[in-house]
Design an enzyme around this catalytic site. Structure first.
Site, PDB file in Angstrom:
ATOM      1  CE  LYS A   1      94.618  31.078 103.598  1.00 31.99           C
ATOM      2  NZ  LYS A   1      94.196  31.578 102.279  1.00 31.99           N
TER       3      LYS A   1
ATOM      4  CD  GLU B   1      85.537  30.984  89.032  1.00 27.64           C
ATOM      5  OE1 GLU B   1      86.531  30.691  89.710  1.00 27.64           O
ATOM      6  OE2 GLU B   1      84.369  30.666  89.370  1.00 27.64           O
TER       7      GLU B   1
ATOM      8  NE  ARG C   1      84.216  26.299  89.081  1.00 29.46           N
ATOM      9  CZ  ARG C   1      84.167  26.327  90.409  1.00 29.46           C
ATOM     10  NH1 ARG C   1      84.892  27.192  91.075  1.00 29.46           N
ATOM     11  NH2 ARG C   1      83.385  25.506  91.068  1.00 29.46           N
TER      12      ARG C   1
END
Length: 643
Positions: free
Chosen positions: A288, A377, A405
């Site tokens: 990244k 979540e 969610r």
């Protein structure tokens, strides 16, 4: 601000232009694309490190696939800037995430190359599988379906559910695992450890270099040769890795890990994989922030750094002569540590957003009492419920739009059982440049309809601290505290904790003709509106409701007995929100003569922009509130009202 592109990139408007180049030129295209992203994001802002990490993968995919006929699905979309630039939006890219400009995420209405609108993680495999099954049903056997998903997003339950289903469908699906050991913060969990084992196994890495190419060639000879080679490869992989391959246990053909920054090798492998039938997974190891040293070194900081000097790496921040109010998330982060020092029962939980919600402060100060559970979540809420059954008080911090969610878990695992789980909803209301996938528009409506639930919203930093203090007291039950993205309004915010009576609002100022009822931080726009109106001779009253459930009925009776004109203001959806709750109270209590104007997020999808721009668009900024006071026919007065 337009930024010039490199020699090759400037000639690429669509993938068809990219395909005209030789494979030897792809390295230069990658260099130019990476530099273009650096140039534009440094002066316009946006997500940064994720797109740098997939430059070579993006170029290789667009070079090999026949998009948009072949379906390419990006998970989350933080990493899709290169994709946008190569698919007809290079000239518009400088408007990325700017009000009325292009979206920071893939968006179906924006381009036919954006096959699916994304913004939340872990949806790509389900989507691509649905597309693949549809193509199979329609007889489109030549169509490719590719899902690009990060190892962080792979930790979510939905990704596992999709893998489990895809393994039994004989569909043309390729899952590309972009393995950089990061989401926004470093990844956690057993899957991370498993992928690390694969990427660091030297015998296996020597073996896997040739196997994909061999299998592709054998598949052309005949099915028997291909099946024999599959069994042989599976046996060798299991021996070298000292465990069965997780993905192959789900009936995926696994290839990799390969270098995700070798564009020519990626092209070769992707061409080979086109000829291998059934569900496949390609494990690409990437970095990244690749190509920008500071981003490689501190990937969390450079996920979305804002404006910066691309030469020195200095992140540009506004400079002030006076101390400024803190971010609400930092008030949460510091306050939970203070509370936890006083109350040993308090625990902190977040699903992969420790720096985004500032729980990283507690994770550093109290590592055995704060948990990052990964992008999960649903698990975060039910894990919190488990803690609560044992007498602990979990503060579960989830962005408002991400809490959607875990709605079943809130009802089934928390509310029905009356467990004292404190749900802290960061980024409530308009989230800004992230746009509609991240706006916390619905929480007041979807939380207030749940029995046993307390639903609150602080108007400022002190109120946030006091609501947190209130929520951890005995027998509080399920407790929601929602607060916005960005800075508060108080410099002197770190005051002693005080309990707030549950369901009690407060009068900000008295007035005549019109009463303004606000909830949460948007009430500060009402304060500005009233100051401006006072200068013109209008004197509306202002009440901060604090709670949408339970409502302060005594306060509302006071309001409706005195005022026949009421404005409700909320940074949330009008359907089912606080304004609706006020109308329900009116109907239930026979207040039929009062004229009510509700201000909030209208019944439509509101696109991206800075918060003040969106408040103004929807008519509940200070100017919009003041305008409605006048529209209701408020009378101008020459005297002031005592508060």
């Amino acid at each position: 601000m337009q930024v010039p592109a490199g020699d090759l990139l400037s000639k690429i408007n669509y993938p068809s232009d990219l395909k005209q180049l030789s494979e030897d030129q792809l390295g230069q295209v990658c260099q130019e694309l990476r530099q273009y992203i650096i140039d534009v994001v440094s002066v316009n802002g946006g997500h940064f490190a994720a797109s740098l990490g997939v430059v070579e993968l993006t170029v290789a995919l667009q070079y090999v696939l026949n998009t948009p006929y072949d379906q390419l699905v990006w998970d989350v979309g933080h990493q899709a800037y290169g994709h946008k630039i190569l698919t007809g939006r290079r000239e518009e890219f400088h408007t990325n995430r700017i009000y009325k400009g292009i979206s920071g995420f893939p968006k179906r209405s924006e381009s036919e190359y954006d096959t699916f609108g994304v913004g939340h993680s872990s949806t790509s495999i389900s989507v691509a599988l649905g597309m693949a099954v549809a193509s199979q049903y329609k007889g489109e056997t030549d169509r490719q379906h590719v899902a690009v998903i990060g190892d962080g997003a792979m930790t979510a339950g939905m990704a596992f559910e999709a893998l489990n289903h895809a393994g039994i469908e004989n569909s043309n699906l390729l899952v590309i695992l972009n393995d950089n050991n990061m989401s926004i913060d470093p990844n956690v969990g057993a899957l991370k450890e498993y992928l690390t084992d694969i990427t660091t196994s030297k015998p296996y890495n020597r073996f896997r270099d040739d196997i994909a190419h061999v299998l592709a060639k054998l598949s052309a000879i005949g099915p028997d040769a291909f099946k024999i080679a599959q069994k042989l490869e599976k046996s060798i992989k299991g021996t070298l890795l000292k465990r069965s391959n997780f993905f192959e246990a789900l009936k995926f053909r696994y290839f990799g890990p390969i270098d995700g920054h070798d564009v020519n090798h990626l092209v070769k492998v992707l061409k080979d994989l086109r000829d291998i039938p059934g569900p496949k997974i390609l494990h690409c190891v990437t970095t990244k922030g690749k190509g920008y040293a500071l981003a490689e070194k501190d990937q969390t900081k450079w996920h979305a750094p804002g404006l910066f000097d691309k030469i020195t790496g200095e992140i540009k921040k506004a400079k002030y002569d006076k101390p400024q109010p803190p971010k609400y998330q930092d008030v949460f982060g510091h306050s939970i540590i203070e509370l936890a020092e006083q109350n040993p029962k308090i625990m902190g939980i977040t699903p992969a957003m420790p720096s985004g919600c500032s729980l990283n402060l507690m994770m550093k100060a109290m590592p055995n009492r704060a948990f990052d559970v990964g992008i999960a979540e649903q698990h975060a809420v039910t894990f919190s419920a488990g803690l609560a059954t044992q007498g602990l008080v979990p503060f579960c911090n989830i962005y408002s739009s991400f809490m959607q969610r875990a709605y079943d878990q809130v009802i089934h695992d928390v509310a029905i059982q009356k467990l004292n789980v404190v749900l802290c909803l960061d980024r409530a209301g308009f989230a800004g440049a992230d746009g509609p996938t991240h706006h916390g528009a619905y929480d007041l409506a979807y939380m207030r309809c749940i029995p046993n639930m307390t639903v609150s919203a602080p108007m400022n930093e002190e109120e946030l601290r006091n609501l947190m203090y209130t929520a951890q007291q005995e027998n509080m039950g399920p407790f929601v505290i929602r607060y916005p993205r960005g800075n508060g309004v108080m410099v002197d915010w770190q005051r002693p904790f005080k309990a707030i009576p549950v369901g009690k609002g407060r009068k900000i100022c008295d007035g005549e003709d019109v009463a303004i009822l606000s909830i949460g931080a948007i009430g500060n726009e009402a304060v500005k509106a009233i100051a401006a109106l006072n200068n013109e001779g209008y004197y509306p009253a202002h009440y901060d409701m604090r709670f949408v459930k339970p409502l302060d009925e005594a306060l509302l009776h006071e309001v409706f007995r005195k005022f026949d004109k009421v404005i409700t203001v909320e940074d949330g959806c009008l359907e089912g929100g606080m304004g609706s709750a006020i109308l329900e109270f009116m109907a239930d209590n026979g207040y039929q003569k009062t004229q009510v104007k509700r201000l909030g997020i209208p019944d439509r999808i509101v696109e991206h922009g800075e918060q003040p721009e969106l408040w103004a668009e929807c008519g509940f900024d200070a100017d919009g509130i003041a305008r409605q006071v006048k529209n209701l026919g408020a009378q101008r007065n020459a005297h002031t009202i005592a508060s």
